[in-house]
Design a protein around this motif. Structure first.
Motif, mmCIF file in Angstrom:
data_model
loop_
_atom_site.group_PDB
_atom_site.id
_atom_site.type_symbol
_atom_site.label_atom_id
_atom_site.label_comp_id
_atom_site.label_asym_id
_atom_site.label_seq_id
_atom_site.Cartn_x
_atom_site.Cartn_y
_atom_site.Cartn_z
ATOM 1 N N LEU A 1 -5.100 4.158 1.907
ATOM 2 C CA LEU A 1 -5.115 5.455 2.568
ATOM 3 C C LEU A 1 -6.299 5.507 3.524
ATOM 4 C CD1 LEU A 1 -4.245 7.703 -0.509
ATOM 5 C CD2 LEU A 1 -2.732 7.127 1.404
ATOM 6 N N CYS A 2 -6.305 6.509 4.364
ATOM 7 C CA CYS A 2 -7.247 6.561 5.485
ATOM 8 C C CYS A 2 -8.684 6.752 5.000
ATOM 9 C CB CYS A 2 -6.853 7.706 6.412
ATOM 10 S SG CYS A 2 -7.462 7.526 8.073
ATOM 11 N N GLY B 1 0.831 -1.194 0.000
ATOM 12 C CA GLY B 1 0.000 0.000 0.000
ATOM 13 C C GLY B 1 0.864 1.242 0.000
ATOM 14 N N SER C 1 -2.870 9.867 4.219
ATOM 15 C CA SER C 1 -2.344 8.662 4.851
ATOM 16 C C SER C 1 -2.525 8.767 6.365
ATOM 17 C CB SER C 1 -0.863 8.486 4.521
ATOM 18 O OG SER C 1 -0.082 9.454 5.205
ATOM 19 N N PHE D 1 -2.935 -2.124 2.529
ATOM 20 C CA PHE D 1 -3.041 -0.995 3.457
ATOM 21 C C PHE D 1 -3.427 0.241 2.654
ATOM 22 C CE2 PHE D 1 -0.897 -3.982 5.995
ATOM 23 C CZ PHE D 1 -1.026 -3.603 7.320
ATOM 24 N N THR E 1 0.897 4.354 5.456
ATOM 25 C CA THR E 1 -0.385 3.722 5.774
ATOM 26 C C THR E 1 -0.288 2.740 6.938
ATOM 27 O OG1 THR E 1 0.075 2.141 3.981
ATOM 28 C CG2 THR E 1 -1.390 3.998 3.487
ATOM 29 N N THR F 1 -8.735 11.934 0.829
ATOM 30 C CA THR F 1 -8.083 11.088 1.827
ATOM 31 C C THR F 1 -6.644 11.514 2.003
ATOM 32 O OG1 THR F 1 -7.613 8.796 2.464
ATOM 33 C CG2 THR F 1 -7.354 9.343 0.150
#
Length: 462
Positions: free
Chosen positions: A327-328, A212, A363, A325, A216, A361
Motif C-alpha cells: 500500500l502507498c 500485493g 492503495s 507491491f 497497488t 495508508t
C-alpha cells in the motif's frame, strides 16, 4: 607589420586547403591496402536485398552522419521527429573495435548501393562482428518502432488483439526508486542476453511474480514493462480455458517478443474456479512446451498474496523475480502527487508524511481517484487525501491487515463504524465504498458532457 587580406582571399585559401587535404587523403588511401564490399539495393534476381535496408537504417543512425558534407533531413512518422539520411555519393565514417571504416552511398545505373571500405589488415578481425553489430542495431530500431498489441483469449481458444495504448510507463509508476532502477536494469540485461542464455542451454525467458493488495499498481506495472520492452501482451484469462490442452494451444499460438500475463493466479489456485489441473498450470509456467514454443518472452503472474501458494509453483525457474507491491507510503504518494497534480512539494507534505509514518495508508488507486476528481485544486486534493487517510487509512495499515484472517476479505469501512461527510464541497471524504459510488456517478455525469472522466483508475492501477 600586419597584413590585411580581403575576405575572398582568405576564403579561397581555406578552400584550397580543404581540396588539398581531400587529395592527400585519397593519396594515402591509394597506398593503404583496402578492400571494398558492395551492398546493392536489389539481389541478382531483382528482389529486394534485405541487408541494404538494414545498412541504410544503421548508417542513418550514426552520429558522424552530421559531419558529412551533404545530409538530407526528412520529417519522421512521429510528431516533431527529424530523420537524417546520407546524400548520394557522400561518405560517412564509423569506428568499430578500434578500426576505422567508411560507408559511401553510391548511385550507378539506377541502382543504389552502399560501399563499405575496410583496411585489409582489419578485415578478418572485424568484418563478421561488424555485420552482426549492424543486424543488432537494426533489430533494436525495429523493436522500438513496432506497434504493440494486446491479445485476449476467447471461449473458442483463440487470441483476439487490439492496439495496446496503455499510458503507464516505468517513470509514472509509484514505486521505490531503487527497486524501479533494479527492475529496469534487469529488463535491459534480459534484452541483451540471447547468446548468454543459449550458451547456458536455457530458454531465453524471464518470469516475474507481482503480489500485493488490490489497487497497488500491479497491472499498470505490467503495462509499463511491456511498453519499456516494446513487447506484445498476451492476457490469459484462465476462466475461459476449458482444460489443460486448450491452455497448451494458447501458449503455442503466442509469438516471440511477448509478455504473457496471468492475473490473480492465487484466486485460481485457492478457489479452483476452472477445470484446469494444478499440474497443467505448472507446465504452462515452466514445462517442456513452454521451452519449445519460442524465445524472448517475459511471463508475469499477479497475486494478492502468496501465503497459501504451493512452493512448487513459485520455485526458481518458474518464477525468477518476486516483487511486492505494498500500500502507498509517503515516497509513493509524492510520485503520485507529481504525476496526477504536478506538485513536487507543498506545505501539507509534512502533515501527510506524519500521517503515513503513523501507519495510515491507502492503495495508490484510491489516492489516484481522489487526485483525479480534485485535479483542478491541488490543495483541495491533498486535504481530501489527508481526510481519507484519517478516516479509512488506519484500517488499511500493514499491521492491521496482517491481523486479519488470510481467507477473509478486509472488513468494510462502514462496518467499522467510520462516518464521513461530503467529499468535494466540505473537503472531507466518504468511506472508500461510498466514495467509489460518488466517483462513478461523477464520472458518468461528466462523460456525458465532456468525456473528461473516461479513465477508470480502478482498472488501470489494479
Amino acid at each position: 607589420m600586419v597584413f590585411h587580406y580581403p575576405i575572398w582571399v582568405l576564403a579561397l585559401v581555406l578552400g584550397l586547403v580543404a581540396v588539398a587535404l581531400k587529395k592527400w587523403s585519397r593519396v594515402g588511401d591509394w597506398f593503404q591496402a583496402y578492400q571494398l564490399f558492395k551492398v546493392p539495393e536489389f539481389n541478382e534476381n531483382t528482389q529486394d536485398n534485405y541487408l541494404y535496408r538494414k545498412v541504410s537504417v544503421y548508417i542513418n543512425s550514426l552520429v558522424a552522419l552530421e559531419d558529412s558534407d551533404f545530409t538530407n533531413l526528412f520529417s519522421g512518422k512521429k510528431a516533431n521527429e527529424i530523420v537524417l539520411a546520407l546524400d548520394p555519393n557522400q561518405t560517412v565514417h564509423d569506428t568499430f573495435l578500434g578500426a576505422r571504416v567508411s560507408w559511401t552511398n553510391a548511385h550507378a545505373n539506377s541502382c543504389r548501393t552502399f560501399v563499405l571500405k575496410i583496411r585489409k589488415k582489419d578485415k578478418r578481425r572485424i568484418l563478421r562482428p561488424y555485420l552482426q553489430h549492424i543486424h543488432s542495431v537494426f533489430d533494436e530500431f525495429e523493436q522500438r518502432k513496432r506497434e504493440v498489441s494486446l491479445y485476449m483469449n476467447g471461449a473458442d481458444g483463440r487470441w483476439r488483439s487490439v492496439p495496446f495504448s496503455h499510458p503507464s510507463t516505468l517513470e509514472t509508476i509509484a514505486m521505490d526508486s531503487d527497486l524501479k532502477n533494479r527492475v529496469k536494469s534487469d529488463l535491459e540485461s534480459f534484452l541483451k542476453s540471447k547468446q548468454y542464455y543459449h550458451r547456458l542451454g536455457r530458454v531465453w525467458k524471464r518470469s516475474f511474480l507481482l503480489y500485493g493488495p488490490s489497487g497497488t499498481g500491479k497491472s499498470s506495472f505490467v503495462a509499463a514493462m511491456a511498453k519499456f520492452l516494446c513487447y506484445d501482451v498476451y492476457d490469459v484469462d484462465l476462466s475461459r480455458v476449458s482444460d489443460d490442452s486448450d491452455l497448451k494451444l494458447l501458449l503455442l499460438q503466442t509469438r516471440n517478443k511477448s509478455v504473457i500475463v496471468v492475473e490473480d493466479l492465487d484466486r485460481f489456485v485457492v478457489d479452483k474456479t476452472t477445470t484446469l489441473s494444478f499440474s497443467g498450470v505448472l507446465n504452462f509456467m515452466d514445462g517442456l512446451l513452454n521451452s519449445c514454443c519460442g524465445d524472448e518472452r517475459v511471463m508475469v503472474f499477479t497475486m494478492n498474496t502468496k501465503d497459501h501458494i504451493d512452493p512448487a509453483m513459485l520455485r526458481p525457474g518458474r518464477v525468477d523475480v518476486h516483487i511486492y507491491f505494498p500500500l502507498c507510503d509517503f515516497n509513493a504518494f509524492k510520485t503520485l502527487a507529481n504525476s496526477y497534480l504536478g506538485v513536487k512539494d507543498h506545505k501539507l507534505f509534512p502533515q501527510l508524511e506524519e500521517i503515513f509514518q503513523s501507519g495510515a495508508t491507502l492503495s495508490p488507486a484510491e489516492i489516484g481517484e481522489i487526485m483525479i476528481v480534485n485535479r483542478s485544486s491541488p490543495s483541495r486534493a491533498l486535504k481530501s487525501v489527508i481526510t481519507a487517510l484519517q478516516i479509512n487509512g488506519d484500517s488499511r495499515s500493514p499491521a492491521k491487515i496482517g491481523q486479519r484472517s488470510a481467507d477473509k476479505p478486509p472488513r468494510p469501512a462502514e462496518e467499522a463504524g467510520d462516518q464521513g461527510g461530503g467529499f468535494l464541497c466540505r473537503e472531507s471524504v466518504h468511506t472508500v465504498r461510498e466514495f467509489r459510488k460518488l466517483y462513478g456517478f461523477l464520472r458518468l455525469k461528466s462523460s456525458r458532457k465532456s468525456g473528461s472522466f473516461d479513465l477508470d483508475s480502478n482498472q488501470n492501477e489494479r
